[in-house]
Scaffold this motif. Structure first.
Motif, PDB file in Angstrom:
ATOM      1  N   CYS A 188      -8.833 -19.350  -0.071  1.00  0.00           N
ATOM      2  CA  CYS A 188      -7.489 -18.796   0.047  1.00  0.00           C
ATOM      3  C   CYS A 188      -6.806 -18.925  -1.313  1.00  0.00           C
ATOM      4  CB  CYS A 188      -6.692 -19.530   1.117  1.00  0.00           C
ATOM      5  SG  CYS A 188      -4.988 -18.935   1.304  1.00  0.00           S
ATOM      6  N   THR A 205     -10.451 -14.876   1.675  1.00  0.00           N
ATOM      7  CA  THR A 205     -11.778 -14.261   1.673  1.00  0.00           C
ATOM      8  C   THR A 205     -12.785 -15.186   2.326  1.00  0.00           C
ATOM      9  OG1 THR A 205     -12.315 -15.177  -0.506  1.00  0.00           O
ATOM     10  CG2 THR A 205     -11.281 -12.991  -0.453  1.00  0.00           C
ATOM     11  N   GLN A 214     -15.426 -10.648   3.434  1.00  0.00           N
ATOM     12  CA  GLN A 214     -14.342 -10.320   4.342  1.00  0.00           C
ATOM     13  C   GLN A 214     -13.029 -10.742   3.701  1.00  0.00           C
ATOM     14  OE1 GLN A 214     -15.306  -8.762   7.410  1.00  0.00           O
ATOM     15  NE2 GLN A 214     -17.206  -8.803   6.214  1.00  0.00           N
ATOM     16  N   THR A 215     -12.023  -9.827   3.733  1.00  0.00           N
ATOM     17  CA  THR A 215     -10.800 -10.067   2.989  1.00  0.00           C
ATOM     18  C   THR A 215      -9.581  -9.748   3.842  1.00  0.00           C
ATOM     19  OG1 THR A 215     -11.951  -9.411   0.973  1.00  0.00           O
ATOM     20  CG2 THR A 215      -9.555  -9.561   0.862  1.00  0.00           C
ATOM     21  N   ALA A 216      -8.529 -10.575   3.691  1.00  0.00           N
ATOM     22  CA  ALA A 216      -7.229 -10.341   4.306  1.00  0.00           C
ATOM     23  C   ALA A 216      -6.156 -10.539   3.244  1.00  0.00           C
ATOM     24  CB  ALA A 216      -7.001 -11.284   5.476  1.00  0.00           C
ATOM     25  N   TYR A 217      -5.093  -9.686   3.298  1.00  0.00           N
ATOM     26  CA  TYR A 217      -4.049  -9.703   2.294  1.00  0.00           C
ATOM     27  C   TYR A 217      -2.699  -9.971   2.947  1.00  0.00           C
ATOM     28  CZ  TYR A 217      -7.627  -7.190  -0.358  1.00  0.00           C
ATOM     29  OH  TYR A 217      -8.792  -6.810  -0.971  1.00  0.00           O
ATOM     30  N   GLU A 228      -2.468  -7.055   5.802  1.00  0.00           N
ATOM     31  CA  GLU A 228      -3.575  -6.125   6.037  1.00  0.00           C
ATOM     32  C   GLU A 228      -4.869  -6.918   6.097  1.00  0.00           C
ATOM     33  OE1 GLU A 228      -5.681  -2.238   3.923  1.00  0.00           O
ATOM     34  OE2 GLU A 228      -3.695  -2.949   3.261  1.00  0.00           O
ATOM     35  N   ALA A 229      -5.744  -6.549   7.046  1.00  0.00           N
ATOM     36  CA  ALA A 229      -7.031  -7.240   7.178  1.00  0.00           C
ATOM     37  C   ALA A 229      -8.061  -6.263   7.701  1.00  0.00           C
ATOM     38  CB  ALA A 229      -6.906  -8.435   8.116  1.00  0.00           C
ATOM     39  N   HIS A 230      -9.294  -6.379   7.170  1.00  0.00           N
ATOM     40  CA  HIS A 230     -10.432  -5.593   7.636  1.00  0.00           C
ATOM     41  C   HIS A 230     -11.595  -6.572   7.781  1.00  0.00           C
ATOM     42  CE1 HIS A 230      -8.139  -1.970   6.686  1.00  0.00           C
ATOM     43  NE2 HIS A 230      -7.841  -2.552   5.522  1.00  0.00           N
ATOM     44  N   ILE A 231     -11.973  -6.851   9.007  1.00  0.00           N
ATOM     45  CA  ILE A 231     -12.923  -7.936   9.264  1.00  0.00           C
ATOM     46  C   ILE A 231     -14.059  -7.425  10.137  1.00  0.00           C
ATOM     47  CG2 ILE A 231     -13.212 -10.197  10.342  1.00  0.00           C
ATOM     48  CD1 ILE A 231     -10.283 -10.747   9.705  1.00  0.00           C
ATOM     49  N   ASP A 253      -9.418  -4.281  12.479  1.00  0.00           N
ATOM     50  CA  ASP A 253      -8.539  -3.755  11.443  1.00  0.00           C
ATOM     51  C   ASP A 253      -7.101  -4.041  11.836  1.00  0.00           C
ATOM     52  OD1 ASP A 253     -10.663  -2.665   9.973  1.00  0.00           O
ATOM     53  OD2 ASP A 253     -10.647  -0.855  11.204  1.00  0.00           O
ATOM     54  N   CYS A 270      -3.175  -2.716  15.376  1.00  0.00           N
ATOM     55  CA  CYS A 270      -4.386  -3.531  15.426  1.00  0.00           C
ATOM     56  C   CYS A 270      -5.448  -2.764  16.194  1.00  0.00           C
ATOM     57  CB  CYS A 270      -4.091  -4.872  16.102  1.00  0.00           C
ATOM     58  SG  CYS A 270      -5.529  -5.967  16.236  1.00  0.00           S
TER      59      CYS A 270
END
Length: 840
Positions: A188, A205, A214-217, A228-231, A253, A270
Motif C-alpha cells: 500500500c 497492489t 491487482q490494483t486499487a486506487y 476505483e478497483a479492478h480485481i 470492478d 460495482c
C-alpha cells in the motif's frame, strides 16, 4: 497509526536525548507522545553511539492505557543524523530490524460514540492532511520486519509487515508491505505533497508469481473522494485464508466518487462477473447507486439506483435474471434501523428453480417497501404494491401459467412482533392447475378478493372470497367440469367458517359446502349438499368427461348430502347420502327408465354402508325387456388396505310375463367376485318370440330354469344352465321362408314344426367369455302334419354369438336374417342327430 508514530518516535528521541543530555528536548517530546499521567515503562540496551550514528541492540516499551496494555519490542535500532539535523530536531534515517507491537486483546465494553455527520468529514480529511503535512522528526524510516498482534484478520499474513517512509521537499511517500501465503505480496503506497497538501493518493497492489498485478486506487481531497478497483477474484483468493477452503473465480470492478461541500453526495457502480464458488455460479451482479448521506445517519438513494443479477446456479436453486430497485431511505443508529424502499422501477426475477418449485417470471411494481427495527424488537415489515404478476409457476403440486394481483387499493402488508396485516386486495389467476398423483384440477380463470387478513398474537382473522370459472377436476381417465366455483371463508378468533358453491351445469346444478373449524381444539366439520338435473346434453357421461362409463344418466334428478367431522389425532369420518329420482339412461349400452335409488355411505378408516341401499328401475331393455327391477346392496370393506366390495343381497325383475332373481353375490375391483345363479320362472315363450320378432315362428307355453354364472379371468361363464317347460304342454308353429330343396329328414322336421304340440321341453345352456352361446334343446310331442298318434322326438342344437345378438337387439330390435338361417341350420343339425339316434 497515530499511537504507532507516538511510540516509534518516543523511544528514538529519548535515546538521542540521553546521548546528548538534551534535557529540554526530552521535556518537550515526551508529553507530546505519552501523557505524563499515563503509566509507562521504558527499557533499552545501547550498543554504540557516535556523532552521526546510534545503535540500540534492543528496546522495550510498555504503556498502560484505558483499553489495556500496549507493548513494544524493537531490535537492531539504528539512527543516522548530523549535528545540523539534531539542531532542527530531526534525523536523516531511522532503521529498525525487528519491531513487534502488541495491542490490547481483552475486549472492552462498547463506549458510546458520537454521531457521525457529513459535516465532520471535511474536518476529518483536514486532520489527515495536516498529519501527513506535519514536519516529521525523521526524513526516512525503514522497518524490515514489523508485526502487530491484536489486529483483525492477521491470519492473512504469513510473513512480517514492512514499513517505509520517504520524506522530501517535494513529496512524502509511505509504503506498507505484507507478505502473504503462496509467495504473494501486498503493498500500500500513500503519496502526498510534502507541505500543506490538499490531495492524497493511495495505491494498493497485490503481486505474486504467475498472476497479473491487482490494483486499487483512492484519491482524496478536502472536498471529494474518488475510488476505483479492478480485481480478479481467482488471482487473489490463493493468498487469502478462507474458512471453506474453496477457490473463488470471477472479476470485480468498482468505481465510486463522493463530494461533501454542502452534503455528502455520492455515486458508485460495482460489477461482479463470472463468479463461482464451489458448485455455485453467478454470471453477473451489478449495483448502481446514486444518493446522499444526511444528518442523523440517514442514507437516501435516488431514483435509478438498482441491483441486477444474471443467471445464478447453486446446488438447490437457480434463476436466470434479477432486477430490484434500490431507491429509498435507509436509517440506522445504535440498535435502531430502518430500510424504506421507494422504487421507481419494476422488480423482476426470471426462471426461478428449486427442488420443488419452478417460476418462469415474476414482476412486482412496489410503491413502498420498508423494514425497521427498534431496540431489540422483532423486525417490522411493511409493503405497498400496485401489481404483482407471475408466469410459469410450478410449485410441485400446483401449476399456474400466469398469475396477476391487481389490488383494488394498493396492496398493504404489515408484519411486526406477533402481528401482521394484509389490506384488501384482488388477485387474478389465469389459468391454474393443481395436480396430485393421478388427480388433476385446472381452472381457466380465477378471481380472489381478500377483504381482511391479519394476525394479532395467536388470533388470526381473515375474510377471503374467490370466484373460479371453467374449472375441471380430472382423476384417472375421467374428468368433472365446473362452470363456476365460489368461495367465502372467514375467521374470527379461533373459529373458521366458510361456504363453497360449485356449479356443474345449469342454475340448479349446485354443490354447496359449509365448513367450520376450531383452531384451538382442532375439531371441525363440513356439510354439503348437491343437486343435478340430467337431461339432454347434460348427461352423466357429459358431466364426467373422458373414457366411456358403463352407467349413464340422461334424465332425472340426483341429490346428495354429505358431512365430514374431524379432530386432532382422529381419522376424519364422512357420511354420504345419495338419492336419484326418475332417472333414465343406459347400463352397458342398454336403455332404462324410471330409476330410483337411495344409498348411504360412511368412510373413515374403512368404507361401509350403515344400512342396505336400494335401487329400482321401471324398465330396462337388454336381451329381454325387464320391468320393476329391484336391487339391494351393501358395501363391505373389512380390510383397510383393500378397495371396497359391493354385496348384492337381493336382485329381482319382471320380464316376459314371469320373474327373474339372482342369488346374493359380491363384486370386487381387486379380488375374484363370488359366483351367482340366475333363476327365472313363468317366462312366456310367446312374449319372448314376439320380442325377438322371429319371422314365421310362434310358440305358446311357459318355461322356468336357472343359469349358474361364474367369473373367470377371461370373463363370465355359464355351465350347464337348465331350462324346462311348465305344465308339459305347449305349441310350436314354424313357417320358414322358402329355403329351396331340403333333405328328406329336414323336410320331415320342418313339417313337424308347422304345428307341434310338445309335452316335454328341456334345454341346456352354455356360454363362453368370447360371447359364444350354445343351446341343446330336447322336444317331445305330436304333430298332426306327421301323425295324430305317433310321438315325435326332436334334438335341436343351436349356436349363436350372444354379443352380436345383443348388438342386433339393441340397434335393430329384431332378429336378422342371419338368425333365421342359423335356426334352419340348427334344425337341420337336430334332425341329423335325431336320425342318428333312431338308427342306433
Amino acid at each position: 497509526m497515530k499511537k504507532f508514530f507516538r511510540i516509534l518516535f518516543l523511544f528514538l528521541l529519548i535515546s538521542l536525548c540521553m546521548v546528548f543530555a538534551r534535557v529540554p528536548l526530552l521535556e518537550f517530546i515526551v508529553p507530546l507522545y505519552v501523557n505524563r499521567a499515563t503509566p509507562h515503562n521504558l527499557e533499552m540496551h545501547l550498543e554504540t553511539v557516535s556523532l552521526n550514528h546510534l545503535l540500540l541492540r534492543n528496546l522495550k516499551l510498555s504503556v498502560t492505557t484505558d483499553k489495556g496494555p500496549i507493548n513494544v519490542k524493537a531490535e537492531n535500532v539504528s539512527a543516522i543524523y548530523s549535528p545540523d539535523t539534531l539542531k532542527q530536531k530531526s534525523i536523516h534515517e531511522l532503521h529498525i530490524g525487528t519491531l513487534q507491537i502488541s495491542l490490547p486483546s481483552t475486549p472492552q465494553e462498547p463506549q458510546s460514540r458520537d454521531t457521525f455527520t457529513h459535516s465532520s468529514i471535511p474536518q476529518l480529511v483536514e486532520k489527515i492532511l495536516e498529519v501527513l503535512g506535519t514536519n516529521f522528526p525523521v526524513q526516512r524510516i525503514r522497518i524490515d520486519q514489523l508485526s502487530i498482534h491484536g489486529l483483525p484478520y492477521t491470519e492473512v499474513t504469513q510473513q512480517l509487515i514492512t514499513f517505509q517512509l520517504h520524506d522530501s521537499q517535494v513529496q512524502r511517500k509511505i509504503e506498507i508491505g505484507a507478505g502473504l501465503k503462496n509467495a504473494g505480496r501486498f503493498k500500500c503506497t500513500i503519496r502526498a505533497p510534502a507541505k500543506k497538501t490538499k490531495e492524497i493518493e493511495v495505491i494498493a497492489t497485490l503481486a505474486a508469481p504467475g498472476i497479473q498485478e491487482q490494483t486499487a486506487y483512492l484519491n482524496l481531497t478536502p472536498a471529494a473522494l474518488k475510488a476505483e478497483a479492478h480485481i480478479s477474484l481467482q488471482d487473489i483468493t490463493p493468498f487469502l485464508t478462507l474458512t471453506s477452503q474453496e477457490s473463488v473465480k470471477g472479476s470485480l470492478d468498482f468505481q465510486g466518487q463522493a463530494t461533501w461541500d454542502n452534503s455528502l453526495d455520492f455515486s458508485m457502480g460495482c460489477a461482479i462477473r463470472n463468479m463461482s464458488i464451489h458448485q455455485n455460479t453467478l454470471s453477473s451482479f451489478t449495483v448502481t447507486a446514486e444518493g446522499k448521506y444526511e444528518e442523523s445517519e440517514k442514507l437516501i438513494l435516488f431514483p435509478g439506483s438498482h441491483m441486477e443479477a444474471g443467471s445464478m446456479q447453486s446446488e438447490s436453486s437457480s434463476f436466470d435474471g434479477l432486477q430490484i430497485g434500490l431507491a429509498g431511505e435507509y436509517y440506522w443508529q445504535e440498535q435502531d434501523w430502518s430500510l424504506a424502499f421507494a422504487p421507481d422501477m419494476q422488480w423482476k426475477i426470471n426462471n426461478i428453480k428449486t427442488k420443488e418449485t419452478n417460476i418462469a417470471h415474476v414482476v412486482m411494481q412496489p410503491r413502498q417497501f420498508s423494514m425497521s427495527r427498534k431496540a431489540r424488537d422483532i423486525v417490522k415489515f411493511e409493503a405497498i404494491l400496485d401489481t404483482v404478476s407471475g408466469k410459469g409457476l410450478d410449485l410441485k403440486s400446483i401449476s399456474i401459467p400466469e398469475i396477476t394481483i391487481h389490488p383494488k387499493n394498493p396492496l398493504q402488508l404489515t408484519v411486526e412482533q406477533a402481528k401482521w396485516m394484509l389490506a384488501p386486495l384482488g388477485i387474478q389467476l389465469s389459468p391454474l392447475t393443481i395436480h396430485h398423483n393421478k388427480t388433476r384440477a385446472s381452472l381457466k380463470q380465477a378471481e380472489l378478493t381478500i377483504n381482511l387478513l391479519e394476525q394479532s398474537g395467536k388470533n388470526l382473522a381473515y375474510e377471503i372470497r374467490s370466484r373460479v370459472a371453467d374449472a375441471k377436476v380430472q382423476f384417472s381417465e375421467y374428468a368433472i367440469p365446473f362452470r363456476t366455483v365460489e368461495t367465502e371463508i372467514a375467521s374470527s378468533k379461533d373459529i373458521v367458517t366458510g361456504t363453497i358453491l360449485l356449479n356443474t351445469g345449469g342454475p340448479e346444478d349446485l354443490i354447496t359446502l359449509h365448513l367450520q373449524h376450531n383452531m384451538h381444539t382442532g375439531k371441525g366439520h363440513i356439510n354439503g349438499t348437491t343437486t343435478h338435473s340430467f337431461q339432454g346434453s347434460n348427461s352423466l357421461q357429459k358431466l364426467i368427461k373422458g373414457k366411456q362409463i358403463p352407467f349413464d344418466l340422461t334424465g332425472g334428478q340426483a341429490a346428495c348430502t354429505f358431512s365430514t367431522v374431524w379432530g386432532v389425532g382422529d381419522t376424519p369420518e364422512t357420511t354420504v347420502e345419495l338419492n336419484i329420482k326418475n332417472g333414465a339412461g343406459s347400463i352397458l349400452g342398454f336403455p332404462y327408465t324410471g330409476l330410483n335409488a337411495e344409498e348411504k355411505f360412511q368412510f373413515g378408516k374403512i368404507l361401509r354402508t350403515p344400512e342396505p341401499g336400494t335401487l329400482s328401475i321401471e324398465q330396462l331393455h337388454m336381451l329381454v325387456p325387464l320391468e320393476q327391477v329391484q336391487v339391494t346392496t351393501v358395501i363391505d370393506n373389512r380390510e383397510q388396505s383393500a378397495l371396497p366390495a359391493v354385496i348384492f343381497q337381493e336382485v329381482s325383475a319382471k320380464t316376459l310375463g314371469g320373474k327373474i332373481q339372482a342369488a346374493p353375490f359380491t363384486l370386487s375391483l381387486t379380488e375374484k367376485s363370488n359366483d351367482t345363479t340366475l333363476y327365472f320362472n313363468d317366462i312366456n315363450l310367446a312374449s319372448l318370440i314376439s320380442y325377438f320378432k322371429a319371422q314365421g315362428l310362434e310358440v305358446e307355453g311357459t318355461v322356468s330354469g336357472h343359469l349358474p354364472v361364474q367369473q373367470t379371468s377371461e370373463g363370465f361363464v355359464v355351465n350347464e344352465g337348465e331350462v324346462h317347460g311348465i305344465g308339459n304342454q305347449g305349441v310350436i308353429r314354424y313357417q320358414p321362408p322358402d329355403t329351396g330343396q331340403q333333405s328328406k329328414y329336414t323336410e320331415m322336421v320342418l313339417r313337424a314344426l308347422q304345428e307341434f304340440y310338445y309335452t316335454l321341453l328341456q334345454a341346456t345352456v352354455t356360454y363362453h367369455p368370447d360371447g359364444n352361446l350354445l343351446v341343446e334343446i330336447q322336444l317331445q310331442g305330436k304333430s298332426p302334419h306327421l301323425s295324430e298318434t305317433r310321438p315325435v322326438h326332436l334334438n335341436i342344437h343351436t349356436e349363436q354369438n350372444l354379443l352380436s345378438l345383443l348388438r342386433s337387439v339393441q340397434y335393430n330390435n329384431k332378429v336378422t336374417s342371419d338368425l333365421d338361417k342359423e335356426l334352419q341350420h340348427s334344425l337341420k343339425a337336430g334332425s341329423h342327430k335325431q336320425r342318428e339316434t333312431e338308427r342306433k
